[in-house]
Design an enzyme around this catalytic site. Structure first.
Site, PDB file in Angstrom:
ATOM      1  N   SER A   1       0.915  -1.391   0.020  1.00 47.12           N
ATOM      2  CA  SER A   1       0.064   0.016   0.045  1.00 47.12           C
ATOM      3  C   SER A   1       0.814   1.116   0.067  1.00 47.12           C
ATOM      4  O   SER A   1       2.026   1.174   0.511  1.00 47.12           O
ATOM      5  CB  SER A   1      -0.829  -0.113   1.330  1.00 47.12           C
TER       6      SER A   1
ATOM      7  N   TYR B   1      -1.803   0.021  10.416  1.00 49.10           N
ATOM      8  CA  TYR B   1      -2.003  -0.742   8.807  1.00 49.10           C
ATOM      9  C   TYR B   1      -0.748  -0.276   8.021  1.00 49.10           C
ATOM     10  O   TYR B   1       0.001  -1.306   7.465  1.00 49.10           O
ATOM     11  CB  TYR B   1      -3.192   0.047   8.145  1.00 49.10           C
TER      12      TYR B   1
END
Ligand SMILES: NC(=O)c1ccc[n+]([C@@H]2O[C@H](COP(=O)([O-])OP(=O)(O)OC[C@H]3O[C@@H](n4cnc5c(N)ncnc54)[C@H](OP(=O)(O)O)[C@@H]3O)[C@@H](O)[C@H]2O)c1
Length: 258
Positions: free
Chosen positions: A151, A164
């Site tokens: 990501s 995250y």
């Protein structure tokens, strides 16, 4: 005559194929000719996708997989290879997210995110790679591919999703370490770092005030759709990307530049 990527004869396993990016990845690889193995916990959804792919003339298999469970990973990969044949391409895509400040992260939050995004992704890749390494090149040119879905949050620090981001930064480093160690076995390991794409992981957010503010801050004031990653996925899956190994590629509509 046009030139297109042809994955006929390849077997591709996609984790997290029950929704969002993973579902789209499976459809696209199937359209390019690969036999696909759909893996995740919500098997009913995978069966629906299998029916859709088969109706379109493709070949798909379903395996139940919980990436937080090491035994589940081992049996899912074994099952996949028994059903579909040896895996050429792994799209290591399963992931979860939480939203909170770092000061509020509990051990349970940490385990939830890391057990799926980091530990899970590591052992799925390891299980598939062990089998690729054991098979070796067999005299022909191997074109094994592992595509980790990291990501942009693993590259830049983004508010509220720090935990995250830490889990995905580990996936970025893991990609490079695997590429270096497994490259000589014919396995190319690369990572896609998507920006914001509208899927189940974040859909609830886009209609909120905070979500609207975030969209306004994005360079082109829009979030992506899973189809926006089609070209990059096909490139990394293809024999034509043989010289790409350990590459960390953003596909974020310019978000990382802001
Ligand atoms: N959407 C974005 O903006 C964005 C941006 C950057 C990166 N990503 C990454 O892209 C990947 C796909 O996310 P998405 O956006 O498509 O979200 P999504 O629609 O929520 O899909 C997540 C997938 O992960 C699977 N999964 C979750 N826990 C699992 C477990 N324990 N075992 C096996 N599979 C599990 C889910 O399947 P089951 O529930 O059926 O198990 C689901 O198919 C994730 O790694 C995510 O971090 C997404």
């Amino acid at each position: 005559m046009g030139r297109s990527i042809n994955l006929e004869g390849k077997v591709a396993m996609i984790t997290g194929a029950s929704s969002g990016l993973g579902k789209r990845f499976a459809q696209v690889l199937s359209q390019a000719g690969a036999k696909v193995v759909l893996a995740s916990r919500r098997v009913e959804r995978l069966k629906e996708l299998r029916a859709e792919i088969e109706a379109g003339g493709g070949a798909a298999h379903v395996v139940s997989l919980d990436v937080t469970d090491y035994q589940s990973i081992r049996s899912a990969v074994a099952h996949a290879e028994t059903e579909a044949g040896t895996i050429d391409i792994l799209v290591n895509n399963s992931g979860v997210s939480t939203t909170q400040k770092l000061a509020d992260v509990t051990p349970a939050d940490f385990e939830y995110v890391f057990d799926t995004n980091t530990r899970g992704a590591f052992f799925v890749a390891q299980e598939v790679a062990k089998r690729m390494i054991m098979r070796g090149s067999g005299g022909s040119k191997p074109a094994y591919r592992i595509i980790n879905i990291a990501s942009v949050a693993g590259l830049s620090v983004l508010p509220q999703i720090g935990l995250y981001g830490i889990s995905k930064a580990a996936v970025v480093h893991m990609t490079k370490a695997m590429a270096l160690e497994w490259g000589r076995h014919g396995i190319n390991v690369n990572a896609i770092c998507p920006g914001y794409i509208d899927t189940e992981i974040n859909h609830h957010h886009w209609s909120t005030e905070q979500g609207q503010k975030l969209i306004a801050m994005l360079p082109r004031h829009r979030v992506g759709t899973p189809a926006d990653l089609d070209g990059l996925l096909l490139l990394l899956a293809a024999d034509e990307s043989a010289f790409m190994n350990g590459s960390i590629i953003t596909a974020d509509d310019g978000f990382a530049l802001t």
